[in-house]
Write an enzyme that holds these catalytic residues in place. Structure first.
Site, PDB file in Angstrom:
ATOM      1  N   HIS A 124      16.055  59.402  35.648  1.00 19.52           N
ATOM      2  CA  HIS A 124      15.484  59.970  34.430  1.00 19.52           C
ATOM      3  C   HIS A 124      14.864  61.328  34.729  1.00 19.52           C
ATOM      4  O   HIS A 124      14.225  61.533  35.757  1.00 19.52           O
ATOM      5  CB  HIS A 124      14.503  59.006  33.766  1.00 19.52           C
ATOM      6  CG  HIS A 124      13.162  58.854  34.410  1.00 19.52           C
ATOM      7  ND1 HIS A 124      12.106  59.688  34.120  1.00 19.52           N
ATOM      8  CD2 HIS A 124      12.691  57.948  35.302  1.00 19.52           C
ATOM      9  CE1 HIS A 124      11.033  59.296  34.801  1.00 19.52           C
ATOM     10  NE2 HIS A 124      11.357  58.237  35.530  1.00 19.52           N
ATOM     11  N   ASP A 136       7.875  61.385  39.982  1.00 18.59           N
ATOM     12  CA  ASP A 136       8.323  60.523  38.885  1.00 18.59           C
ATOM     13  C   ASP A 136       8.761  61.369  37.692  1.00 18.59           C
ATOM     14  O   ASP A 136       7.970  61.624  36.797  1.00 18.59           O
ATOM     15  CB  ASP A 136       7.179  59.585  38.473  1.00 18.59           C
ATOM     16  CG  ASP A 136       7.597  58.578  37.424  1.00 18.59           C
ATOM     17  OD1 ASP A 136       8.800  58.415  37.194  1.00 18.59           O
ATOM     18  OD2 ASP A 136       6.692  57.967  36.821  1.00 18.59           O
ATOM     19  N   GLU A 170      12.949  58.124  29.346  1.00 18.80           N
ATOM     20  CA  GLU A 170      12.732  56.872  30.076  1.00 18.80           C
ATOM     21  C   GLU A 170      11.296  56.420  29.956  1.00 18.80           C
ATOM     22  O   GLU A 170      11.014  55.217  29.825  1.00 18.80           O
ATOM     23  CB  GLU A 170      13.112  57.058  31.546  1.00 18.80           C
ATOM     24  CG  GLU A 170      13.081  55.792  32.392  1.00 18.80           C
ATOM     25  CD  GLU A 170      11.738  55.569  33.108  1.00 18.80           C
ATOM     26  OE1 GLU A 170      11.616  54.582  33.840  1.00 18.80           O
ATOM     27  OE2 GLU A 170      10.809  56.401  32.924  1.00 18.80           O
ATOM     28  N   GLU A 171      10.378  57.381  29.978  1.00 16.27           N
ATOM     29  CA  GLU A 171       8.962  57.048  29.982  1.00 16.27           C
ATOM     30  C   GLU A 171       8.503  56.399  28.676  1.00 16.27           C
ATOM     31  O   GLU A 171       7.449  55.771  28.631  1.00 16.27           O
ATOM     32  CB  GLU A 171       8.123  58.297  30.265  1.00 16.27           C
ATOM     33  CG  GLU A 171       8.360  58.928  31.638  1.00 16.27           C
ATOM     34  CD  GLU A 171       7.823  58.079  32.786  1.00 16.27           C
ATOM     35  OE1 GLU A 171       7.313  56.969  32.534  1.00 16.27           O
ATOM     36  OE2 GLU A 171       7.918  58.542  33.937  1.00 16.27           O
ATOM     37  N   ASP A 199      14.646  56.274  41.133  1.00 14.43           N
ATOM     38  CA  ASP A 199      13.413  56.555  40.396  1.00 14.43           C
ATOM     39  C   ASP A 199      12.245  56.501  41.371  1.00 14.43           C
ATOM     40  O   ASP A 199      11.949  55.451  41.943  1.00 14.43           O
ATOM     41  CB  ASP A 199      13.232  55.512  39.293  1.00 14.43           C
ATOM     42  CG  ASP A 199      12.157  55.893  38.284  1.00 14.43           C
ATOM     43  OD1 ASP A 199      11.404  56.840  38.552  1.00 14.43           O
ATOM     44  OD2 ASP A 199      12.072  55.228  37.237  1.00 14.43           O
ATOM     45  N   HIS A 286       1.898  59.033  37.334  1.00 16.76           N
ATOM     46  CA  HIS A 286       1.567  59.357  35.937  1.00 16.76           C
ATOM     47  C   HIS A 286       0.293  60.196  35.830  1.00 16.76           C
ATOM     48  O   HIS A 286      -0.493  60.028  34.888  1.00 16.76           O
ATOM     49  CB  HIS A 286       1.450  58.083  35.097  1.00 16.76           C
ATOM     50  CG  HIS A 286       2.771  57.474  34.737  1.00 16.76           C
ATOM     51  ND1 HIS A 286       2.895  56.421  33.859  1.00 16.76           N
ATOM     52  CD2 HIS A 286       4.033  57.776  35.133  1.00 16.76           C
ATOM     53  CE1 HIS A 286       4.180  56.100  33.733  1.00 16.76           C
ATOM     54  NE2 HIS A 286       4.882  56.913  34.507  1.00 16.76           N
TER      55      HIS A 286
END
Length: 482
Positions: A124, A136, A170-171, A199, A286
């Site tokens: 992603h 990420d 994707e998130e 990922d 994140h």
């Protein structure tokens, strides 16, 4: 990697060959040492990190993130797309109506190998709003990109078709990969022999995780780590949290590698892999600190070379590179919405992929009544470009139509798809006022739609599943002509 949600897993396996590679090892904190592979070229960590630097610069210039629907994501797609087109890939931007701001997936296919046996690799490309998302999932995206570019540069003989994907949104719930898989017909799903997902492959307190580790599809990935003396574990943390779930739940064999997210490394894992026990694999998960400074070279290098091992062992033949001249063909953008009475254009690009440039005659087919399409100029010399022009009459029937652009050269014929959507309008007579099918509308069981002069009854939940298209029987029942 997104936050967890529950999905139903479907078991699937695939028999694969396992390559033999020379064994070397490196600790999780030392300078990376990459083994010499007998079946795959070494993937440069430096080159992968150059892509990561570009993704960081894109985030810096777009509010600090690459969130789907925002400028950072759009610029990320453009960066990856430009690299792939220059390398000779057939590249498609697939609009995703269910994604934030209809952010597109990016799909690239190398023109070689058996088209009925497709190995897919994906990652992603979006980040969360909180930061640039360099681990990420810039790490997976950049790794997949560099393996794709290496395959193009090596230009080996191919036994299978290799398709690469960079997923949108994707998130927010695997929306891009869900949409892609949901649009595949039964025949198209059957052609995908396996999907490999990457990922978060460069976590600083890394673990070494393989998805569905005991399946045949995982064997070539695991064999790389086995050969360099790095033990691996099942990716428990990542189950149903990344894009491989979209494929697995559709009955397509899936695997991949990851270095871990917010879960904590156990004492046993720290003893086995090094690093810090009782600390998360990625402390910047994140967060705004997920920058290029958050990338660990050793797990990154191991992951991209495991990736290359899988591609070369599964899809590359032992023979010499293909002789003669070759070219690729692509259309950008790959779709447009055109109001009745309106028009649209798209760029048709050709790239010489081997040998010498050649003349390529361009044509377009599949336009329905009320829609005209032409390509000019034609022919072009491979490496050149042309313009696809689409015009929609005021009386055109609402619907979504697939046009095929064909390039006929002296050595081969290549095709690319362009989708035109005609909104609004009146459904064909006799449908009792039933609205025309829309690619962006969500349908539930019992809904009805008019499309291609026929009335359709929805039998399942769908968005973008075109009535009458291959595999549409799964969600639409043909109620007869209007």
């Amino acid at each position: 990697m997104r936050h967890r949600r529950t999905l139903t897993a479907v078991a699937a396996t695939l028999a694969l060959a396992v390559p033999v590679i020379a064994a070397t090892s490196a600790s999780a904190t030392s300078t990376p040492t990459v083994p010499t592979l007998t079946t795959a070229p070494e993937i440069s960590v430096t080159d992968v990190k150059a892509h990561l630097a570009q993704l960081q610069a894109i985030a810096n210039g777009n509010g600090g993130n690459r969130y789907a629907g925002a400028g950072g994501y759009t610029a990320s797609v453009s960066y990856v797309e430009q690299k792939l087109r220059t390398a000779g890939y057939t590249v498609t931007r697939q609009p995703c109506p269910s994604c934030t701001a209809q952010s597109p997936n990016l799909i690239a296919e190398w023109p070689g190998g058996d088209a009925d046996q497709v190995l897919m690799l994906g990652a992603h490309l979006d980040s969360v709003r909180a930061g640039p998302g360099i681990n990420d999932n810039g790490s997976g995206s950049a790794g997949v990109l560099q393996v794709a570019l290496t395959l193009a540069r090596q230009h080996p003989a191919m036994t299978r078709r290799v398709r690469f994907a960079w997923w949108a949104d994707e998130e927010q719930g695997l929306r891009g990969s869900d949409y892609y898989v949901g649009r595949l017909s039964a025949a198209e799903r059957a052609r995908i022999t396996g999907y490999l997902n990457f990922d978060m492959i460069a976590s600083r307190n890394a673990g070494y995780f393989v998805n569905n580790i005991n399946t045949p599809l995982a064997a070539s990935l695991k064999s790389y780590y086995d050969a360099i003396g790095v033990p691996t574990e099942e990716n428990v943390e990542g189950v149903n949290r990344s894009d491989d779930a979209s494929f697995r739940n559709a009955g397509i064999a899936s695997s991949g590698v990851a270095a871990g997210a917010s879960a904590r490394k156990t004492a046993a894992q720290a003893q086995k892999w090094g690093g810090t026990a009782n600390a998360s694999y990625d402390s910047c998960y994140h967060s705004a600190c997920d920058t290029t400074a958050n990338i660990a070279d050793v797990p990154l290098g191991r992951a991209v070379n495991a990736m290359a091992t899988a591609v070369w062992s599964q899809a590359v033949g032992d023979g010499p590179p293909p002789a003669g001249d070759g070219f690729s063909l692509s259309v950008s953008p790959s779709s447009a919405t055109v109001e009745p009475g309106g028009s649209a254009t798209a760029a048709v690009s050709t790239v010489t992929t081997s040998g010498s440039a050649q003349p390529v005659r361009l044509s377009v087919s599949g336009a329905p009544a009320g829609v005209s399409a032409t390509v000019s100029p034609s022919p072009v010399t491979s490496g050149g470009s042309a313009t696809l022009s689409v015009a929609v009459s005021a009386s055109a029937t609402a619907g979504t139509y697939a046009l095929t652009v064909t390039g006929t050269g002296t050595s081969a014929t290549q095709t690319a798809r362009f989708t035109v959507t005609v909104p609004g309008g009146t459904p064909p007579g006799g449908c009792g006022g039933v609205s025309a099918w829309s690619a962006t509308q969500a349908y539930a069981p019992g809904d009805r739609a008019a499309h291609l002069g026929r009335l359709w009854n929805s039998t399942w939940y769908s968005t973008g599943a075109e009535p009458g298209a291959p595999g549409s029987w799964a969600v639409w029942s043909d109620a007869g002509p209007c």
